[in-house]
Design a protein around this motif. Structure first.
Motif, PDB file in Angstrom:
ATOM      1  N   VAL A 148       0.868  -1.184   0.241  1.00 49.75           N
ATOM      2  CA  VAL A 148       0.035   0.000   0.108  1.00 49.75           C
ATOM      3  C   VAL A 148       0.753   1.131   0.018  1.00 49.75           C
ATOM      4  N   VAL A 149       0.207   2.530  -0.240  1.00 54.69           N
ATOM      5  CA  VAL A 149       1.185   3.626  -0.447  1.00 54.69           C
ATOM      6  C   VAL A 149       0.362   4.619   0.649  1.00 54.69           C
ATOM      7  N   LEU A 150       1.331   5.142   1.552  1.00 51.16           N
ATOM      8  CA  LEU A 150       0.864   6.116   2.457  1.00 51.16           C
ATOM      9  C   LEU A 150       1.402   7.580   2.014  1.00 51.16           C
ATOM     10  N   ASP A 151       0.465   8.637   1.650  1.00 50.24           N
ATOM     11  CA  ASP A 151       1.040   9.743   1.290  1.00 50.24           C
ATOM     12  C   ASP A 151       0.652  10.774   2.028  1.00 50.24           C
ATOM     13  N   ARG A 152       1.416  11.989   2.028  1.00 56.85           N
ATOM     14  CA  ARG A 152       1.391  13.073   3.002  1.00 56.85           C
ATOM     15  C   ARG A 152      -0.076  13.788   2.754  1.00 56.85           C
ATOM     16  N   MET A 153      -0.276  13.736   1.259  1.00 56.70           N
ATOM     17  CA  MET A 153      -1.436  14.586   0.836  1.00 56.70           C
ATOM     18  C   MET A 153      -2.768  13.964   0.813  1.00 56.70           C
ATOM     19  N   ASP A 154      -2.910  12.546   1.317  1.00 58.66           N
ATOM     20  CA  ASP A 154      -3.999  11.979   1.440  1.00 58.66           C
ATOM     21  C   ASP A 154      -4.906  12.333   2.624  1.00 58.66           C
ATOM     22  N   PRO A 155      -6.134  12.673   2.376  1.00 54.82           N
ATOM     23  CA  PRO A 155      -7.122  13.295   3.391  1.00 54.82           C
ATOM     24  C   PRO A 155      -7.256  12.153   4.688  1.00 54.82           C
ATOM     25  N   GLY A 156      -7.824  12.524   5.523  1.00 56.25           N
ATOM     26  CA  GLY A 156      -8.052  11.833   6.553  1.00 56.25           C
ATOM     27  C   GLY A 156      -6.840  11.721   7.762  1.00 56.25           C
ATOM     28  N   TYR A 157      -6.662  10.585   8.467  1.00 58.84           N
ATOM     29  CA  TYR A 157      -5.730  10.681   9.441  1.00 58.84           C
ATOM     30  C   TYR A 157      -4.219  10.497   8.722  1.00 58.84           C
ATOM     31  N   ASP A 158      -3.345  11.076   9.415  1.00 66.36           N
ATOM     32  CA  ASP A 158      -1.910  10.831   8.917  1.00 66.36           C
ATOM     33  C   ASP A 158      -1.185   9.616   9.198  1.00 66.36           C
ATOM     34  N   LEU A 159      -1.634   8.726   8.289  1.00 64.31           N
ATOM     35  CA  LEU A 159      -1.129   7.274   8.618  1.00 64.31           C
ATOM     36  C   LEU A 159       0.554   7.533   8.308  1.00 64.31           C
ATOM     37  N   LEU A 160       0.874   8.381   7.409  1.00 62.95           N
ATOM     38  CA  LEU A 160       2.515   8.147   7.095  1.00 62.95           C
ATOM     39  C   LEU A 160       3.119   8.715   8.227  1.00 62.95           C
ATOM     40  N   GLY A 161       2.616   9.856   9.198  1.00 62.04           N
ATOM     41  CA  GLY A 161       3.115  10.254  10.277  1.00 62.04           C
ATOM     42  C   GLY A 161       3.154   9.487  11.015  1.00 62.04           C
ATOM     43  N   ALA A 162       2.191   8.418  11.370  1.00 66.35           N
ATOM     44  CA  ALA A 162       2.032   7.191  12.236  1.00 66.35           C
ATOM     45  C   ALA A 162       3.256   6.119  11.984  1.00 66.35           C
ATOM     46  N   PHE A 163       3.431   5.750  10.602  1.00 66.12           N
ATOM     47  CA  PHE A 163       4.533   4.847  10.222  1.00 66.12           C
ATOM     48  C   PHE A 163       5.901   5.228  10.420  1.00 66.12           C
ATOM     49  N   VAL A 164       5.980   6.465  10.138  1.00 66.63           N
ATOM     50  CA  VAL A 164       7.567   7.118  10.350  1.00 66.63           C
ATOM     51  C   VAL A 164       7.875   6.963  12.027  1.00 66.63           C
ATOM     52  N   GLY A 165       8.921   6.414  12.332  1.00 64.82           N
ATOM     53  CA  GLY A 165       9.165   6.345  13.707  1.00 64.82           C
ATOM     54  C   GLY A 165       8.616   5.143  14.694  1.00 64.82           C
ATOM     55  N   SER A 166       7.698   4.154  13.705  1.00 65.13           N
ATOM     56  CA  SER A 166       7.100   3.095  14.453  1.00 65.13           C
ATOM     57  C   SER A 166       8.016   1.831  14.633  1.00 65.13           C
ATOM     58  N   GLU A 167       9.085   1.985  14.355  1.00 68.42           N
ATOM     59  CA  GLU A 167      10.387   0.954  14.562  1.00 68.42           C
ATOM     60  C   GLU A 167      10.164  -0.429  13.918  1.00 68.42           C
ATOM     61  N   GLY A 168       9.252  -0.373  12.819  1.00 68.98           N
ATOM     62  CA  GLY A 168       9.285  -1.529  12.201  1.00 68.98           C
ATOM     63  C   GLY A 168       7.999  -2.414  12.519  1.00 68.98           C
ATOM     64  N   THR A 169       6.879  -1.924  13.345  1.00 71.39           N
ATOM     65  CA  THR A 169       6.104  -2.600  14.390  1.00 71.39           C
ATOM     66  C   THR A 169       4.740  -2.508  13.344  1.00 71.39           C
ATOM     67  N   LEU A 170       4.618  -1.641  12.385  1.00 73.98           N
ATOM     68  CA  LEU A 170       3.457  -1.298  11.776  1.00 73.98           C
ATOM     69  C   LEU A 170       3.866  -1.723   9.952  1.00 73.98           C
ATOM     70  N   GLY A 171       5.121  -2.237   9.786  1.00 72.32           N
ATOM     71  CA  GLY A 171       5.239  -2.727   8.415  1.00 72.32           C
ATOM     72  C   GLY A 171       6.721  -2.435   7.931  1.00 72.32           C
ATOM     73  N   ILE A 172       6.838  -2.516   6.729  1.00 72.66           N
ATOM     74  CA  ILE A 172       8.184  -2.544   6.217  1.00 72.66           C
ATOM     75  C   ILE A 172       8.218  -1.477   4.915  1.00 72.66           C
ATOM     76  N   ALA A 173       8.853  -0.384   5.112  1.00 76.45           N
ATOM     77  CA  ALA A 173       9.246   0.549   3.972  1.00 76.45           C
ATOM     78  C   ALA A 173       9.819  -0.188   2.830  1.00 76.45           C
ATOM     79  N   THR A 174       9.069   0.080   1.513  1.00 74.73           N
ATOM     80  CA  THR A 174       9.702  -0.597   0.224  1.00 74.73           C
ATOM     81  C   THR A 174      10.181   0.547  -0.843  1.00 74.73           C
ATOM     82  N   ARG A 175       9.573   1.672  -0.641  1.00 77.50           N
ATOM     83  CA  ARG A 175       9.773   2.596  -1.620  1.00 77.50           C
ATOM     84  C   ARG A 175       9.500   4.114  -1.077  1.00 77.50           C
ATOM     85  N   ILE A 176      10.442   4.986  -0.800  1.00 79.51           N
ATOM     86  CA  ILE A 176      10.337   6.103  -0.192  1.00 79.51           C
ATOM     87  C   ILE A 176      10.391   7.398  -1.037  1.00 79.51           C
TER      88      ILE A 176
END
Length: 479
Positions: free
Chosen positions: A176-204
């Motif tokens: 899935v893609v998390l984008d800063r411009m997506d409306p609603g909750y800031d899921l990208l902000g939650a993912f950054v700093g989650s220490e690998g507990t919310l998934g694995i980044a593959t393209r940044i």
């Protein structure tokens, strides 16, 4: 289950990308925090996002935990593997996929090193602002996981301020893609700093910054750390926001000299490195004010060009590893205090050092109160390790007592999970755990990190008395 899963992984990946040899596995038994070690059950080195997704889906099918690892430079045990699990190493995924200078963006894979982004755009007059001390080797995927900062985060912010979008593999194996411009909750902000507990980044997708018109780097040498601390407060109080304000005490200077011969002023009780950047007129005005503020310094050096600037930074950038020259073992700590509390906290650290007979070298991002005390000890001396751990823990207690944090940029990992209840209430931790469970209901993505006693997903928040029924029956493991 792990043996069966390993056979399935061999059908997916080339032979050299699935590691089970016990000797080779030991390469991955810890990250930069060597006091925590575990030999992974199996190591895999995928080369594409699709391979990462399939590996994670296989782990789900077999109920096997997995941990993501980048360059292994982390300092909180965040990439500590599981002996019964899979370690997913992203070092083969190191392509810069796109550079878009008009929009000031670059798209990279997680194994790309931090400095490689700047090197790719430097000739065009751009750079990537976050700069951890390990930027030559640390990877962007790990920077994402830990929300890494660096010397210049005072003015430019942390990784989260420079990531525009991210493709991730969720803990159940979806891309899935998390984008800063997506409306609603800031899921990208939650993912950054989650220490690998919310998934694995593959393209940044990262933000590129325009290189400043002017840069002035100053090294000020003081007789003691208190003088340096007062200078820091005065600089910020004057309304100057440098790109960086770094400080090292006498013991840290001694280590840096032994390691890299940085030639800092002899007899300095503390050195302050201040870097100003921006429009030329602004930098010149701030520099004039800075020299007034640092009038107590017994020596003031101003870099005449890039080579002298690199020479000034050489000692600071090497500080963590450098203490190995003056101590057989050490603990790298990472806490934050308000700037106004710096003098009191540093004095308290000195008292702890003397009371326990443990030396502490202080290196820190003085501008934002991010402390990196290096607790030195001889691991061959009986009881020295325990005393060092006591001092290290007491330093974190000091940070919390003064309204700060147990970590500024190194993360919680396994090393600081036990300190989380000192910062957060049970309700706070329950809320965080519910977010984690929303991403990872199976509890397979980097389990045992960040939270001291994570609950099983689906369990009603609250204090549990006794073991969970699923744990008692052997159908679930509580990490």
């Amino acid at each position: 289950m792990l043996d069966t899963l390993t056979a399935a992984l061999r059908s997916l990946l080339p032979p050299d990308s699935v590691i089970t040899d016990p000797v080779r596995l030991r390469t991955y038994e810890c990250d930069g925090l060597t006091s925590h070690r575990a030999t992974p059950g199996v190591v895999v080195l995928p080369a594409t996002a699709e391979q990462v997704a399939r590996i994670v889906r296989m782990c789900n099918d077999f109920g096997v935990p997995f941990v993501a690892r980048g360059s292994g430079t982390g300092l909180s045990g965040g990439a500590l593997p599981r002996e019964d699990g899979v370690l997913i190493v992203t070092s083969k995924m190191r392509r810069i996929l796109e550079i878009d200078l008009p929009d000031r963006r670059a798209v990279v894979e997680p194994g790309v090193t931090n400095l490689a982004i700047t090197e790719a755009v430097r000739d065009a007059g751009y750079y990537y602002a976050p700069d951890p001390s390990s930027q030559q080797v640390c990877s962007i995927g790990g920077n994402m996981a830990e929300n890494s900062g660096g010397a210049h985060c005072l003015k430019y912010g942390f990784t989260v301020n420079h990531v525009e979008a991210c493709e991730i593999v969720t803990p159940d194996g979806d891309l899935v893609v998390l984008d800063r411009m997506d409306p609603g909750y800031d899921l990208l902000g939650a993912f950054v700093g989650s220490e690998g507990t919310l998934g694995i980044a593959t393209r940044i997708t990262v933000r590129l910054s325009r290189a400043p018109e002017a840069v002035t780097t100053v090294l000020a040498a003081f007789g003691d750390i208190e003088q340096g601390g007062r200078a820091v407060s005065a600089i910020i109080g004057a309304g100057i926001v440098p790109a960086a304000i770094e400080m090292m005490d006498a013991l840290a200077i001694e280590a840096a000299e032994a390691a890299v011969a940085c030639s800092y002023p002899q007899g300095a009780g503390a050195v302050l490195i201040v870097e100003l950047d921006g429009p030329r007129e602004s930098v010149e005005r701030e520099f004039a004010r800075l020299t007034e503020i640092c009038s107590d310094a017994f020596e003031l050096r101003v870099a005449a060009g890039p080579e002298e600037r690199a020479a000034i930074w050489k000692g600071r950038k090497s500080a963590f590893a450098a203490v190995g020259r003056i101590s057989p073992a050490y603990i790298v700590q990472d806490g934050v205090v308000p700037r106004t509390s710096l003098p009191g906290v540093l004095a308290a650290i000195d008292r702890l050092s003397r009371e326990h007979g443990i030396r502490v070298a202080n290196v820190f991002h003085a501008g934002d109160g991010n402390l990196h005390p290096l607790v030195l000890f001889d691991d061959a001396e009986p009881g020295a390790g325990e005393r060092a751990e006591a001092v290290s823990g007491a330093i974190l207690d000091l940070c919390v007592e003064h309204g700060g944090s147990i970590t500024g940029e190194h993360g919680v990992g396994v090393d600081k999970a036990r300190y989380m209840p000192k910062m957060f209430t049970g309700a706070d931790l329950d809320t965080m755990q519910l977010l984690r469970c929303a991403f990872d209901p199976g509890g397979l993505s980097n389990p045992g990190k960040v939270f001291p006693t994570p609950r099983l997903c689906g369990e009603v928040p609250g204090v549990r008395k006794g073991a969970h029924p699923l744990v008692e029956s052997g159908r679930a493991e509580q990490f």
